[in-house]
Design a protein around this motif. Sequence first.
Motif: not given
Length: 334
Positions: A83-86, A88, A90, A122, A124-125, A199, A202-203
């Motif tokens: 995952y990213g920060k949430g 996500n 990506c 972006r 991450m991706s 998205c 990400t929140e």
Amino acid sequence: MQRKAIALLSGGLDSTLAVKVMLEQGIAVEALNFTSPFCTCTGKNAGCKSEAVRVAEEFGIPIKVMNKGVDYLEIVRNPKHGYGKGMNPCVDCRIFLLQKAKEYLEESGADFVITGEVLGQRPMSQRRDTLRIIERDSGLEGLLLRPLSAKHFKPTIPELEGWVDREKLLSIQGRSRKEQFELAEELDVKNYPCPAGGCLLTELSFVGKIRDVFDHSDELNMRDFRLLKLGRHFRIGERTKVIVGRNEAENALLETAVQRGEATLRWSDGPSPLAAVMGRTDADLLRVAAQVLLRYTKAPFGETATVGVTVQDETAPLNVENTLDEAAVERLRV
């Protein structure tokens, strides 16, 4: 012979520009747009799906709108690349979309795939290493062209074969949109409502709601994730959730979302939001759901109140003690 590309078109600025750059080179383009319950990219009156359709109509190209589906939810639950920060995923998301594009490429007889990805935009991706992974794992090595950043990568088959003029491709990189805005002006591209997209995955404030669905579902379905955008959510049982509408528009949407055997509740003696009880509706669970609902009405605290419970168009009264205080309600909130 005119060559044909399949484009991932979100309706945002970058993917729109990528399509336009190809059209300017005489490439036939067919667009794919993927819908998701997690998209926050909405204009004043329309979402990304509508924007993608609008762009396709403006450019005179065909478009196919596809739902990401339950197999995508499984990727969100357990992404190979994390995952990213949430929540996500990506990298896995891009791979998933491009695998679908590859399948459609073979069905449609197109020659290659294009995207609006920009190197370094972006975190991450769209790093160089992850862009390579995405291309490899999607099965599109050599056939994935990113027109906006093409000159930062080795030439693809469309460039090597002369289907596309590499000199007319771009070398945009980084998070600034200045070059895209200039290119849009140059190519007469207007009315792009969501240049950066968005998205809900990400929140961080949304992550708890997503995990709650994963943790309390026997079988995943898209409805449960679409409903995460509506109302106040409360977990009152292992397989039961209450959603209380915040306005009449949400009340109406929730009412249409309940399925066979589920229930809607309203306070009988005054103005009331609608509470939708999703999942099991045992008598004790309906009583708790009614108590949650009453916290959002003017029913006197500590007294007995009547709540109308509707199941499959049949409404029956339920008398409950309005004794669930604000702290207790908040403990149930997702």
